[in-house]
Design a protein around this motif. Structure first.
Motif, PDB file in Angstrom:
ATOM      1  N   VAL A 146       0.838  -1.203   0.000  1.00 52.11           N
ATOM      2  CA  VAL A 146       0.000   0.000   0.000  1.00 52.11           C
ATOM      3  C   VAL A 146       0.873   1.252   0.000  1.00 52.11           C
ATOM      4  O   VAL A 146       0.598   2.220  -0.721  1.00 52.11           O
ATOM      5  N   ASN A 147       1.944   1.240   0.772  1.00 52.45           N
ATOM      6  CA  ASN A 147       2.865   2.373   0.775  1.00 52.45           C
ATOM      7  C   ASN A 147       3.430   2.603  -0.627  1.00 52.45           C
ATOM      8  O   ASN A 147       3.596   3.743  -1.075  1.00 52.45           O
TER       9      ASN A 147
ATOM     10  N   ALA B 146       1.980   1.837  -3.466  1.00 50.66           N
ATOM     11  CA  ALA B 146       0.917   2.386  -4.313  1.00 50.66           C
ATOM     12  C   ALA B 146       0.832   3.903  -4.158  1.00 50.66           C
ATOM     13  O   ALA B 146       0.576   4.628  -5.130  1.00 50.66           O
ATOM     14  N   LEU B 147       1.056   4.386  -2.952  1.00 54.44           N
ATOM     15  CA  LEU B 147       0.971   5.821  -2.696  1.00 54.44           C
ATOM     16  C   LEU B 147       2.182   6.578  -3.228  1.00 54.44           C
ATOM     17  O   LEU B 147       2.133   7.806  -3.374  1.00 54.44           O
ATOM     18  N   GLU B 148       3.262   5.855  -3.543  1.00 54.40           N
ATOM     19  CA  GLU B 148       4.476   6.501  -4.039  1.00 54.40           C
ATOM     20  C   GLU B 148       4.675   6.373  -5.544  1.00 54.40           C
ATOM     21  O   GLU B 148       5.608   6.933  -6.095  1.00 54.40           O
TER      22      GLU B 148
ATOM     23  N   VAL C 249      -3.893   1.995   5.336  1.00 54.13           N
ATOM     24  CA  VAL C 249      -3.557   3.421   5.343  1.00 54.13           C
ATOM     25  C   VAL C 249      -3.769   3.988   6.742  1.00 54.13           C
ATOM     26  O   VAL C 249      -2.935   4.735   7.266  1.00 54.13           O
TER      27      VAL C 249
ATOM     28  N   ARG D 124      -0.952   3.448   9.158  1.00 50.12           N
ATOM     29  CA  ARG D 124       0.229   4.294   9.079  1.00 50.12           C
ATOM     30  C   ARG D 124       0.124   5.507  10.002  1.00 50.12           C
ATOM     31  O   ARG D 124       1.128   6.097  10.385  1.00 50.12           O
TER      32      ARG D 124
END
Length: 204
Positions: free
Chosen positions: A107-108, A110-112, A170, A173
């Motif tokens: 997921v991290n 995907a956000l980057e 998310v 985090r």
């Protein structure tokens, strides 16, 4: 004949994935990777190409040892409906027991993702499809066995469960409170007629 590498590749990937997972791709420097793996920069780049190449290999290593392992294990060991609930139980437990609040490396990632990195985007999208496929297989099997009613299409339900687990990671985090994560998962599980979360997951 090629000379054998003087390091254990799996140990290096474990160290690199832990560093990338904690700091993210952009914030991780070559110095960080040298420090965590114990290899020199030339050795790292000779083996993995560059920082991006190492990240992709480290992400694959993370997925093999976490998400993929979990889905295989749950789907093999538990009835389909319990496998889904077990996935959410473990997601909650991993989130609240991580003092570094790392969330999920997938997921991290995907956000980057940058808009021009198609290989990176494909890897992340493919893995998310695998999670959705896991939910879909379990839902179809549970409906066919009569364990849950077929009141919602398995396609729609699998997509909703994927969105739920991504949102939970998310949240993890920022503020991984057990009560919040449990609340996020409990409603879709109940609406689909799936088993309730474990008592531990329901503790505040």
């Amino acid at each position: 004949m090629a000379r054998p590498r003087g390091f254990d590749e799996q140990e290096v990937l474990e160290a690199a994935s832990a560093t990338f997972w904690l700091k993210g791709y952009e914030a991780t420097s070559t110095r960080d990777l040298v420090r965590s793996t114990g290899l020199t920069q030339p050795s790292l780049y000779n083996a993995f190409g560059d920082k991006r190449g190492l990240y992709l290999r480290a992400l694959e290593h993370y997925l093999d040892c976490s998400l993929r392992e979990r889905m295989r294990r749950l789907e093999t060991a538990l009835p389909p409906s319990q496998a889904i609930t077990g996935f959410f139980d473990e997601t909650i437990e991993r989130s609240v027991s991580d003092p570094q609040k790392r969330g999920c490396m997938l997921v991290n990632s995907a956000l980057e993702i940058s808009s021009d990195d198609e290989a990176f985007r494909t890897l992340v999208a493919t893995e998310m499809d695998e999670i959705r496929a896991f939910f879909h297989r379990c839902l179809v099997a549970a409906q066919q066995s009569g364990a849950i009613a077929a009141t919602v299409s398995a396609d729609d339900a699998a997509t909703h469960l994927l969105a739920t687990v991504l949102g939970m990671r998310v949240l993890a985090r920022v503020d991984p409170q057990r009560a919040v994560l449990t609340s996020a998962a409990a409603t879709p599980l109940a609406l689909l007629g799936l088993p309730a979360l474990s008592a531990k997951s329901g503790d505040v």
